[in-house]
Design a protein around this motif. Structure first.
Motif, mmCIF file in Angstrom:
data_model
loop_
_atom_site.group_PDB
_atom_site.id
_atom_site.type_symbol
_atom_site.label_atom_id
_atom_site.label_comp_id
_atom_site.label_asym_id
_atom_site.label_seq_id
_atom_site.Cartn_x
_atom_site.Cartn_y
_atom_site.Cartn_z
ATOM 1 N N ALA A 4 -102.691 30.372 -46.794
ATOM 2 C CA ALA A 4 -101.348 30.305 -46.351
ATOM 3 C C ALA A 4 -101.367 31.005 -44.951
ATOM 4 O O ALA A 4 -101.678 31.878 -44.702
ATOM 5 N N ILE A 23 -97.449 32.046 -53.355
ATOM 6 C CA ILE A 23 -99.031 31.901 -52.735
ATOM 7 C C ILE A 23 -99.823 32.145 -53.753
ATOM 8 O O ILE A 23 -100.935 31.324 -54.274
ATOM 9 N N VAL A 31 -104.616 34.613 -46.514
ATOM 10 C CA VAL A 31 -103.404 34.756 -45.953
ATOM 11 C C VAL A 31 -103.522 35.124 -44.533
ATOM 12 O O VAL A 31 -104.286 36.165 -44.153
ATOM 13 N N TYR A 203 -92.755 29.021 -45.056
ATOM 14 C CA TYR A 203 -94.280 29.652 -44.770
ATOM 15 C C TYR A 203 -94.935 28.127 -44.888
ATOM 16 O O TYR A 203 -94.288 27.143 -44.949
ATOM 17 N N VAL A 205 -98.862 26.032 -46.168
ATOM 18 C CA VAL A 205 -100.245 26.202 -46.834
ATOM 19 C C VAL A 205 -101.084 24.982 -45.981
ATOM 20 O O VAL A 205 -100.631 24.208 -45.890
#
Ligand code: FE2
Length: 248
Positions: A4, A23, A31, A203, A205
């Protein structure tokens, strides 16, 4: 390889918590955090404590311009975003910020910086017109700033605009958008607004299979009105509106 990318949390602990929970629910461990972690009128200390709890083997963080301002600017000369956060922070939070680097390579395959490789204050993928319109930057300009980067995936934040741009040689630059600040006004380089038009936490992925990167942009609901009310209680009507609506 699946991980992520998060960016521009800006002290929004509730939005960060929603993103980290999402997540984890996706089964993702790794991350990359693209910086601007704490500045703003919200919950800088809680946000820092949550970030400090994350597994340093799994999470790589670069320093944003607002992270740098918290370290380099005298408290009496800080802008409002920094002065609101600075008073909440303990020495351990500032020590953590001071260890962050302006760019990094993640798992050999991903280059990450806050804004551009050369500056933490310049939008890589957007250009601001003299009239203050924010639009996609010319490909030649984007590619010039990517010279010398060997990784096939490049990550940046700073503009708070989720976007993926393919370079002519096949490399991909991704801005995952902002976890905690969906809209703002800025005077640099000229007055302009960035408005995502929603109040969700954003956010991305990233997933590579068969040699090609896939990008999934995610926008998560969370209790954004609680954060809007917190900003209003601290006299920040601009943040209150941004957090309520994604507009300013
Ligand atoms: Fe930034």
């Amino acid at each position: 390889m699946r991980f992520a990318a998060i960016a521009d949390i800006h002290g929004n602990h509730a939005a960060l918590k929603a993103v980290l929970d999402d997540i984890a629910a996706l089964g993702i461990r790794d991350v990359v955090n693209l910086g601007d972690c704490l500045s703003g009128p919200l919950e800088a200390a809680q946000t820092a404590d949550l970030l400090l709890l994350l597994d340093p083997e799994a999470v790589a963080t670069v320093r944003g311009n607002h992270d740098r301002y918290l370290l380099e600017t005298l408290h009496t000369e800080m802008g409002s975003w920094e002065s609101d956060a600075y008073g909440q922070l303990a020495p351990r939070h500032l020590q953590w910020l001071s260890r962050l680097q302006p760019s990094l390579v993640f798992r050999d395959d991903v280059f990450a910086c806050h804004a551009t490789p050369a500056s933490d204050e310049v939008y890589w993928l957007e250009r601001v017109s003299p009239e203050g319109h924010v639009h996609l930057r010319l490909l030649d300009e984007i590619e010039a700033m990517a010279a010398g980067i060997e990784q096939t995936l490049i990550l940046c934040g700073h503009s708070h605009v989720p976007r993926a741009v393919q370079l002519s040689d096949g490399r991909l630059i991704v801005n995952p958008g902002s976890v905690g600040c969906p809209a703002y006004e800025d005077d640099h380089p000229v007055f302009h607004k960035v408005e995502n038009g929603h109040a969700m936490a954003s956010y991305a992925v990233l997933d590579r299979s068969d040699g090609a990167w896939a990008v999934q942009f995610r926008n998560l609901p969370y209790d954004h009105m609680a954060m809007s009310r917190l900003a209003a209680s601290r006299g920040r009507s601009d943040w209150a509106l941004a957090l309520a609506s994604g507009r300013v």
